[in-house]
Design a protein around this motif. Sequence first.
Motif, PDB file in Angstrom:
ATOM      1  N   GLU A  29       0.866  -1.184   0.000  1.00  0.00           N
ATOM      2  CA  GLU A  29       0.000   0.000   0.000  1.00  0.00           C
ATOM      3  C   GLU A  29       0.901   1.232   0.000  1.00  0.00           C
ATOM      4  O   GLU A  29       1.682   1.439   0.928  1.00  0.00           O
ATOM      5  N   THR A  30       0.807   2.066  -1.045  1.00  0.00           N
ATOM      6  CA  THR A  30       1.776   3.146  -1.255  1.00  0.00           C
ATOM      7  C   THR A  30       1.083   4.495  -1.336  1.00  0.00           C
ATOM      8  O   THR A  30       0.098   4.655  -2.067  1.00  0.00           O
ATOM      9  N   HIS A  31       1.620   5.465  -0.580  1.00  0.00           N
ATOM     10  CA  HIS A  31       1.121   6.843  -0.623  1.00  0.00           C
ATOM     11  C   HIS A  31       2.224   7.732  -1.191  1.00  0.00           C
ATOM     12  O   HIS A  31       3.302   7.858  -0.589  1.00  0.00           O
ATOM     13  N   LEU A  32       2.001   8.329  -2.354  1.00  0.00           N
ATOM     14  CA  LEU A  32       2.994   9.188  -2.997  1.00  0.00           C
ATOM     15  C   LEU A  32       3.023  10.555  -2.329  1.00  0.00           C
ATOM     16  O   LEU A  32       1.959  11.112  -1.988  1.00  0.00           O
ATOM     17  N   THR A  33       4.225  11.109  -2.147  1.00  0.00           N
ATOM     18  CA  THR A  33       4.368  12.383  -1.431  1.00  0.00           C
ATOM     19  C   THR A  33       4.926  13.493  -2.309  1.00  0.00           C
ATOM     20  O   THR A  33       5.295  14.548  -1.805  1.00  0.00           O
ATOM     21  N   VAL A  34       5.064  13.253  -3.625  1.00  0.00           N
ATOM     22  CA  VAL A  34       5.546  14.291  -4.543  1.00  0.00           C
ATOM     23  C   VAL A  34       4.514  14.470  -5.655  1.00  0.00           C
ATOM     24  O   VAL A  34       3.649  13.628  -5.861  1.00  0.00           O
ATOM     25  N   LYS A  35       4.644  15.594  -6.371  1.00  0.00           N
ATOM     26  CA  LYS A  35       3.723  15.856  -7.487  1.00  0.00           C
ATOM     27  C   LYS A  35       4.522  16.348  -8.692  1.00  0.00           C
ATOM     28  O   LYS A  35       5.711  16.730  -8.572  1.00  0.00           O
ATOM     29  N   VAL A  36       3.896  16.350  -9.844  1.00  0.00           N
ATOM     30  CA  VAL A  36       4.541  16.785 -11.086  1.00  0.00           C
ATOM     31  C   VAL A  36       5.034  18.223 -10.916  1.00  0.00           C
ATOM     32  O   VAL A  36       4.321  19.089 -10.395  1.00  0.00           O
ATOM     33  N   GLY A  37       6.272  18.458 -11.348  1.00  0.00           N
ATOM     34  CA  GLY A  37       6.876  19.790 -11.251  1.00  0.00           C
ATOM     35  C   GLY A  37       7.799  19.952 -10.062  1.00  0.00           C
ATOM     36  O   GLY A  37       8.619  20.885 -10.024  1.00  0.00           O
ATOM     37  N   ASP A  38       7.700  19.061  -9.051  1.00  0.00           N
ATOM     38  CA  ASP A  38       8.587  19.149  -7.882  1.00  0.00           C
ATOM     39  C   ASP A  38      10.036  18.906  -8.287  1.00  0.00           C
ATOM     40  O   ASP A  38      10.325  18.044  -9.126  1.00  0.00           O
ATOM     41  N   ARG A  39      10.946  19.663  -7.686  1.00  0.00           N
ATOM     42  CA  ARG A  39      12.376  19.421  -7.899  1.00  0.00           C
ATOM     43  C   ARG A  39      12.873  18.488  -6.795  1.00  0.00           C
ATOM     44  O   ARG A  39      12.698  18.785  -5.608  1.00  0.00           O
ATOM     45  N   LEU A  40      13.467  17.384  -7.179  1.00  0.00           N
ATOM     46  CA  LEU A  40      13.897  16.378  -6.218  1.00  0.00           C
ATOM     47  C   LEU A  40      15.410  16.417  -6.048  1.00  0.00           C
ATOM     48  O   LEU A  40      16.159  16.532  -7.026  1.00  0.00           O
ATOM     49  N   THR A  41      15.840  16.331  -4.823  1.00  0.00           N
ATOM     50  CA  THR A  41      17.266  16.258  -4.499  1.00  0.00           C
ATOM     51  C   THR A  41      17.526  14.934  -3.783  1.00  0.00           C
ATOM     52  O   THR A  41      16.575  14.251  -3.368  1.00  0.00           O
ATOM     53  N   PRO A  42      18.806  14.538  -3.634  1.00  0.00           N
ATOM     54  CA  PRO A  42      19.091  13.265  -2.950  1.00  0.00           C
ATOM     55  C   PRO A  42      18.422  13.185  -1.578  1.00  0.00           C
ATOM     56  O   PRO A  42      18.453  14.142  -0.809  1.00  0.00           O
ATOM     57  N   GLY A  43      17.790  12.037  -1.303  1.00  0.00           N
ATOM     58  CA  GLY A  43      17.160  11.812  -0.003  1.00  0.00           C
ATOM     59  C   GLY A  43      15.716  12.251   0.096  1.00  0.00           C
ATOM     60  O   GLY A  43      15.047  11.931   1.086  1.00  0.00           O
ATOM     61  N   THR A  44      15.212  12.980  -0.918  1.00  0.00           N
ATOM     62  CA  THR A  44      13.810  13.416  -0.864  1.00  0.00           C
ATOM     63  C   THR A  44      12.887  12.204  -0.773  1.00  0.00           C
ATOM     64  O   THR A  44      13.063  11.222  -1.500  1.00  0.00           O
ATOM     65  N   ILE A  45      11.905  12.267   0.106  1.00  0.00           N
ATOM     66  CA  ILE A  45      10.956  11.162   0.260  1.00  0.00           C
ATOM     67  C   ILE A  45       9.904  11.259  -0.846  1.00  0.00           C
ATOM     68  O   ILE A  45       9.217  12.287  -0.966  1.00  0.00           O
ATOM     69  N   ILE A  46       9.793  10.210  -1.663  1.00  0.00           N
ATOM     70  CA  ILE A  46       8.836  10.222  -2.773  1.00  0.00           C
ATOM     71  C   ILE A  46       7.570   9.430  -2.455  1.00  0.00           C
ATOM     72  O   ILE A  46       6.538   9.637  -3.092  1.00  0.00           O
ATOM     73  N   ALA A  47       7.653   8.513  -1.500  1.00  0.00           N
ATOM     74  CA  ALA A  47       6.478   7.692  -1.176  1.00  0.00           C
ATOM     75  C   ALA A  47       6.609   7.134   0.234  1.00  0.00           C
ATOM     76  O   ALA A  47       7.723   6.988   0.755  1.00  0.00           O
ATOM     77  N   GLU A  48       5.464   6.834   0.842  1.00  0.00           N
ATOM     78  CA  GLU A  48       5.450   6.228   2.177  1.00  0.00           C
ATOM     79  C   GLU A  48       4.674   4.918   2.121  1.00  0.00           C
ATOM     80  O   GLU A  48       3.598   4.847   1.517  1.00  0.00           O
ATOM     81  N   VAL A  49       5.256   3.893   2.755  1.00  0.00           N
ATOM     82  CA  VAL A  49       4.673   2.547   2.734  1.00  0.00           C
ATOM     83  C   VAL A  49       4.623   2.017   4.168  1.00  0.00           C
ATOM     84  O   VAL A  49       5.653   1.986   4.843  1.00  0.00           O
TER      85      VAL A  49
END
Length: 588
Positions: A119-139
């Motif tokens: 069961e996955t909850h995404l924590t980013v959206k289109v257009g976000d700038r991601l850097t190392p370590g950014t959390i993209i999903a929570e399980v």
Amino acid sequence: MNNSGTIYGINGPVIYLKGETALKMSEMVHVGDEKLVGEVISLDSQTTTIQVYEETGGLRPGETVESTGAAVSVTLAPGILNNIFDGIERPLEMIAQEGGAFISRGVSVDSLDKTRKWETHLTVKVGDRLTPGTIIAEVPETRAILHKCMVPPDVYGQVVSVVPDGEYTIDETLVVIELRDGSKKELTMTQQWPIRVPRPVHHRYSASVPLVTGQRIIDTMFPIAKGGTAAIPGGFGTGKTMTQHQIAKWSDADIIVYIGCGERGNEMTQVLEEFGELEDPKTGNPLMDRTVLIANTSNMPVAAREASIYTGLTLAEYYRDMGYDVAIMADSTSRWAEALRELSGRLEEMPAEEGFPAYLASRLSAFYERAGMMQTLNGATGSVSIIGAVSPQGGDFSEPVTQNTKRFVRCFWGLDKSLAYARHFPAINWLTSYSEYVGDLSGWFTDNVSPKFVDYRNRLMTLLNQESSLMEIVKLIGGDVLPDDQKLTLEIAKVIRLGFLQQNAFHKDDTCVSLEKQFRMMDVILYLYKVSRKLIAMGMPMSVLKSEGIFERVIAIKYDVPNDNLQLLDMYKKDIDDFYNNVIAKNA
């Protein structure tokens, strides 16, 4: 040059390839027809040396060694917790299903279940700038731990597409990002990370928060910080493993990584059975919900034993990067050092003290230096604390592994066989043990427990040291010749030893004790000492004081005062005042 070679020589777990190859240092390879797992450990223009993580019996010259193109790595994704791996992250349950109770050679299983949907909850959206370590999903990995899927440490980019919340496997694409060079990269829940390379962090914090274990002699006398290092040396039967079990069960770490490195199979079986049955005191869920076990028993190949320490450490660093406090129980680093010694002998390296390789100290240093409380790449705070058991032969603390470990750890909990044989547990010797964290943590104890906490701790240590000096005199000429004030010191030291330092792991109120109760127990003991000294100063003999039975009552505090009713401790000061008045009234 090609990326494979032919076996030329075999020496136990070490094999040699003749001629130049395209293999790289620390690269993982598949050896022989059975595809045994190995690692390149030495290279020159004529010879390539490989250590094999599996039994090499039956291997012969002429068989092929194939490159995998990657270093020995672990798979990082949901499914690590509540699992049992061997030294190179192969799940023992899966191996048992495929090959039975014994690990067959060349067995190839996925480290983690690739078919299970999470069961996955995404924590980013289109257009976000991601850097190392950014959390993209929570399980929700287990009932106790929320797994945070992160951007790998070397990836920067802008989100192009995101899947909706739902159920996904660890290999399904969750997020697509556009890298700086315009190319696209798909991000899944899974990362690969080489076990011998520390995971990067933003910066390291100094020690300031204790790892609270519920064990009085540790928390009060010789505390360890979150992100700290400790060694538990002791001979056979002194309680190294049981001390680590108690810390694993009761410490306030979020996650436990237990590494059984070269230990007896029956001991590891006990760990597996116990941890499976135990209830987590924090959540009421099974303790395994926040535990991962690395089982590498003494009959498994020595090369894998050497790797198991790094496997567990890398898993711990991964959860630290999510912002969790992780405690590693390494049992035991002596068996790991023996694996180093055996491999070093096979490689015909020049031996140092007791046959250990000359690089023993630097390997120990590199291991313990990966502990620490860190600010992670995503701004969270997490820690890895390392508690390593040391098993010196014959209980001799002057041997190289213990001595070199002492150089790199700041906590030394020396176990004493005479205490263990006297059934005094934990058998940590208060005269040979030390903690360099006491000063670092004093501010925390002042703010969170009491401004008097460290002062009380120091006064107890002073009394124990005085007892040690007095016992030398007692052994020579007997205790009757001592003046009453010195007899009182011996009696109060006995109260400290039996009523405070000794702890019963099988008693519901004594197995784990809060810092508040620890402080209030010290307060009662020192109040008894103060009142008794007054009586001695008035000329009351020690025999009269002992006849009142107050010392035995104070020793029994640990059993008589439930952890959820500390108000009962206030009665003991009243009892001590009554004791004072009774003695004066009877001897007026």
